[in-house]
Design an enzyme around this catalytic site. Structure first.
Site, PDB file in Angstrom:
ATOM      1  N   GLN B 111       0.925  -1.170  -0.101  1.00 46.09           N
ATOM      2  CA  GLN B 111       0.020   0.029  -0.031  1.00 46.09           C
ATOM      3  C   GLN B 111       0.852   1.366  -0.007  1.00 46.09           C
ATOM      4  OE1 GLN B 111      -0.506  -2.289   2.613  1.00 46.09           O
ATOM      5  NE2 GLN B 111      -2.572  -2.831   2.653  1.00 46.09           N
ATOM      6  N   LEU B 208      -0.933   0.253   8.318  1.00 44.76           N
ATOM      7  CA  LEU B 208      -0.602   0.790   7.479  1.00 44.76           C
ATOM      8  C   LEU B 208      -2.179   1.900   7.086  1.00 44.76           C
ATOM      9  CD1 LEU B 208       1.615  -1.004   4.505  1.00 44.76           C
ATOM     10  CD2 LEU B 208       2.294   1.052   5.989  1.00 44.76           C
ATOM     11  N   ASN B 240       1.723   5.886   8.227  1.00 40.34           N
ATOM     12  CA  ASN B 240       2.156   5.452   6.777  1.00 40.34           C
ATOM     13  C   ASN B 240       1.084   5.020   6.005  1.00 40.34           C
ATOM     14  OD1 ASN B 240       4.818   5.943   6.809  1.00 40.34           O
ATOM     15  ND2 ASN B 240       5.177   4.205   8.398  1.00 40.34           N
ATOM     16  N   CYS B 241       1.081   4.749   4.633  1.00 41.35           N
ATOM     17  CA  CYS B 241      -0.127   4.998   3.818  1.00 41.35           C
ATOM     18  C   CYS B 241      -0.583   3.582   3.256  1.00 41.35           C
ATOM     19  CB  CYS B 241       0.421   5.780   2.477  1.00 41.35           C
ATOM     20  SG  CYS B 241       1.799   4.934   1.696  1.00 41.35           S
ATOM     21  N   VAL B 242      -1.925   3.678   3.200  1.00 38.53           N
ATOM     22  CA  VAL B 242      -2.649   2.307   2.634  1.00 38.53           C
ATOM     23  C   VAL B 242      -2.695   2.696   0.949  1.00 38.53           C
ATOM     24  CG1 VAL B 242      -4.772   3.436   3.219  1.00 38.53           C
ATOM     25  CG2 VAL B 242      -4.781   1.184   2.738  1.00 38.53           C
TER      26      VAL B 242
END
Lengths: 351, 429
Positions: B111, B208, B240-242
């Site tokens: 992700q 995430l 943090n990112c999906v």
């Protein structure tokens, strides 16, 4: 690019081709390298921007009664003229003609990737069935509105044929296709939200950027009378796949689903299965995929006679960001196979 | 709370023997920065610079963080992580405006995102316009995913705090003052204007997909009140990112655009009272509880209207609709900010949940729309098919033989940000 004369193929029915009315509606597709019927007015409206290189004609009854064959034949006829744009109709309020124009549009767009412009009365069933695939100009309900319809269709045909950026349906004069398209605006989203809130608070008009859709509701099926005799299948949108994701189902926005044989499998282990899903923490599903696709428990229930049988195959996709249209398409195919395989009940797991 | 935000405009970033800001240039002592970031969970850490207009691609990007420093007042940046858990949002903070820390390295999950510094992809991400200090970190062998994510998160925050220190004694190019009084005083201001609040939904669906508030994983919070200025000191941190397009980075939270735009019109069109922070947990009971608390707190504030921003998509669509409908039923007018997953052809319905009461929606665009990102001369991170074809928005064959990438804009960091950071929208054709 605007200097090039665009190539147009025109699709019309047997009536407008002058072949005949209802009694001739069963004529199969034919192509003429000529301008025919309403093509005369279309040619005049297109002027120097485009030329009609061929006219494809088909009887309305023939088209609707031999849909796939007719679509295929018409697409092949159109293909050989390599047009920039196809114009179909106008069909006004003629239902079967409108449906044929729409079906031509869908086939041309799907097979050839060429845009199609048509013209119909808003209540023509062809509008609702095929609005996604064509730019359909709104016409009156009869050929009396031909004179108004043709210039609008010609103008739009030139624009889409040249691949120019289109404005909104209101600006361009076609009926909303139900297709979302990204656009860059002058103000950032947060400021647009602030301004919308101010309008709403003051009871002033505002336009939502996304009108809420109306959802289908599915009635639950009847309960299984005796589960101990039932053949049960597992279907999941949680992305469980054999380790390594052999069919490379996408982590998001799935374009496909997988069907996997679990004959003889009684437990999904870390070494044999995993999730392809990118929308949740995969750690625990990867440790033990039974958490999402409960094969272990169903095998125990099968052995204990609590269920009749676990179906030999499971079906899987990732629900993450997958469009409803794709999901509905998968479901239709999966359901047909499950019914054919004699499955009586499905446990559908999501994440 | 009264916060002075001193913006120091950074036009360029360069490596140098001393970390400092001089004439709008941020100089970075690489060795000193790396020494700050040492972590037993990370096997290697390196730093590269990426500037606007370069033929540079950074992938997979995990987080973006703006360097800032607390100059006066209680607490420090990113409370609960690099500073103690003091209440932040008052005093004075300096910002290196135009500089940004980006973190990259081995993929944690599916992700993470792409930042292109030029070309068509650059139009979609704010981080093509910032001077980026890119930290590339590889985990030690066998590091468990949650620890990997935690190490990267802390690393990015430390880097931003270290670089922000360079602005401590620099005279800012502009100073903006935000004054947000306590509730009783706030309610008495501008009696002739309608009162508004902001419902700030934070993603909290697991690895995430998480967000931290004063160091707490927001899965564990109940909805609560916040002064608007608290975010400007890093009260909210991204886990943090999906899907990279609509996970709010820490940079987005620091510059939270709805908060800034509400403050901009505060006292003119309405009286902006405050913020309710809520979460997006995965179970129905959690969703019911959080939306009930949110509705209660907003009602309690006595406001007439709210903006609600969603984070993520699909499952959180349910939280957005619950929040909106429960507030509308209490007579509080709502505007929702979301993005769309309408399919690559744009022909599918866009949200996973819907209600006619949510009649005022701002959209950040359809994340499924396809884009081709041309090859870049320089890659920071890893642009192999192992990454590009599997991160959210990519698909088998996304990476083309010539190094270009055909993918959904979902793959671009911040492309459809639901805090309304960008100018993109979508319309019906």
């Amino acid at each position: 690019m605007s200097d090039k004369k665009l190539r147009v193929v025109h699709y019309i029915n047997q009536f407008y081709a002058g072949i005949g009315g209802e009694e001739k509606a069963d004529v199969p597709p034919e192509v003429r390298e000529a301008v025919v019927g309403p093509g005369m007015a279309l040619r005049a409206a297109l002027g120097d921007d485009a030329e009609i290189v061929a006219t494809v004609i088909c009887g309305d009854s023939y088209f609707n009664e031999h849909l796939e064959e007719a679509q295929k034949a018409v697409v092949e006829m159109i293909r050989q003229y390599n047009p920039d744009v196809v114009v179909a109709g106008p069909a006004f309020n003629a239902g079967r003609y409108g449906v044929a124009c729409g079906a031509v549009a869908k086939a041309v767009l799907d097979e050839l990737g060429i845009p199609v412009v048509s013209g119909m009365f808003p209540e023509n069933p062809g509008v609702d069935m095929y609005r996604k695939y064509a730019y359909i100009v709104e016409t009156g309900n009869s050929a009396a509105s031909m004179r108004q319809a043709i210039p609008k269709m010609a103008k739009l045909a030139v624009k889409v044929g040249r691949g120019e950026e289109l404005g909104t349906p209101e600006e361009e004069g076609y009926m909303e296709r139900g297709v979302r398209k990204n656009i860059f605006l002058d103000k950032r989203g947060s400021m647009r939200a602030v301004e919308m809130l101010v309008a709403k608070l003051n009871d002033q008009p505002f336009t939502t950027e996304y009108p809420m859709p109306t959802f289908d509701r599915v009635e639950p099926g009847k309960a299984i009378a005796d589960v101990s005799k039932a053949k049960i299948a597992l279907v999941t949108s949680g992305g469980i796949v054999p380790k390594g994701n052999p069919d490379r189902i996408e982590s998001s926005s799935a374009s496909k689903y997988g069907k996997y044989d679990i004959a003889g499998v009684s437990d999904l282990t870390e070494d044999t299965y995993e999730t392809a899903h990118g929308g949740y923490d995969p750690t625990y599903a990867n440790e033990d995929s039974d958490r999402v696709l409960p094969v272990d428990v169903l095998r125990e229930m099968e052995a204990a006679g609590k269920i009749g049988e676990l179906h030999r195959y499971f079906y899987t996709t990732t629900g993450n960001g997958t469009s409803v249209a794709n999901a509905a398409k998968f479901a239709k195919e999966i359901a047909a196979e499950l019914v054919a395989d004699g499955v009586q009940a499905v446990i559908l797991t999501s994440t | 709370m009264r916060l002075e935000l001193g913006n120091i405009f950074i036009k360029d970033v360069q490596f140098g023997s001393e970390t400092k800001v001089e004439n709008g240039v941020l100089y970075v002592n690489k060795e000193e920065l790396l020494a700050e970031l040492v972590d037993e969970r990370l096997a290697s850490i390196d730093v590269e610079l990426a500037k606007p207009g370069e033929s540079t691609r950074i992938v997979p990007v995990k987080d973006a963080i703006e360097p800032r420093v607390k100059v006066e007042g209680p607490g420090g940046l990113f409370p609960g992580f690099v500073s103690k858990v003091d209440m932040v949002g008052s005093g004075r903070t300096h910002v290196l405006k135009g500089a940004c820390v980006l973190t990259t390295g081995k993929v944690v999950g599916f992700q993470e995102g792409i930042v292109d510094m030029s070309g068509p992809g650059a139009e979609y991400t704010p981080f093509s316009k910032t001077n980026n200090i890119v930290i590339i970190a590889q985990p030690v062998e066998g590091l468990e995913r949650h620890s990997h994510e935690a190490a990267l998160r802390l690393m990015g925050l430390k880097a931003a705090a270290y670089l922000g220190e360079a602005g401590r004694n620099v005279t800012p190019d502009e100073v903006v003052v935000y004054d947000c009084p306590p509730l009783q005083e706030a309610l008495q201001q501008y009696p002739e204007l309608p009162k508004v609040a902001y419902v700030y939904m934070l993603q909290s669906q697991g690895l995430l997909h998480d967000t931290y508030f004063y160091g707490v994983d927001v899965k564990q919070i109940l909805p609560t009140f916040m002064y608007p200025t608290e975010v400007m000191d890093g009260a909210i941190v991204s886990g943090n990112c999906v899907s990279a397009c609509d996970k709010n980075t820490t940079y987005h939270h620091l510059n939270s655009p709805i908060i800034h735009d509400l403050l901009e019109r505060h006292g003119k069109d309405f009286n902006f009272i405050g913020v309710v922070v809520t979460n997006e947990n995965v179970t129905l009971a959690d969703k019911e509880r959080s939306s009930n608390f949110t509705a209660k707190l907003v009602h309690w504030l006595g406001v007439d209207g709210v903006i609600i921003s969603e984070e993520g998509f699909g499952n959180p669509d349910a939280d957005l609709i619950m929040n909106s409908t429960k507030l509308e039923k209490l007579g509080i007018k709502t505007v929702c900010v979301t993005d769309e997953y309408a399919g690559r052809d744009g022909a599918s319905q866009s949200l996973a949940d819907s209600n006619p009461l949510a009649n005022a929606v701002v959209t950040a665009g359809n994340a499924n729309e396809l884009i081709v990102l041309p090859p870049m001369e320089r890659i920071i991170g890893d642009a192999s098919a192992d990454v590009v074809d599997v991160i959210a928005g990519g698909f088998a064959g996304s990476l083309q033989p010539d190094g270009s990438i055909k993918a959904e804009i979902q793959i671009i960091t911040g492309a459809t940000n639901e805090l309304g950071f960008n100018k993109m929208s979508a319309r019906m054709l």
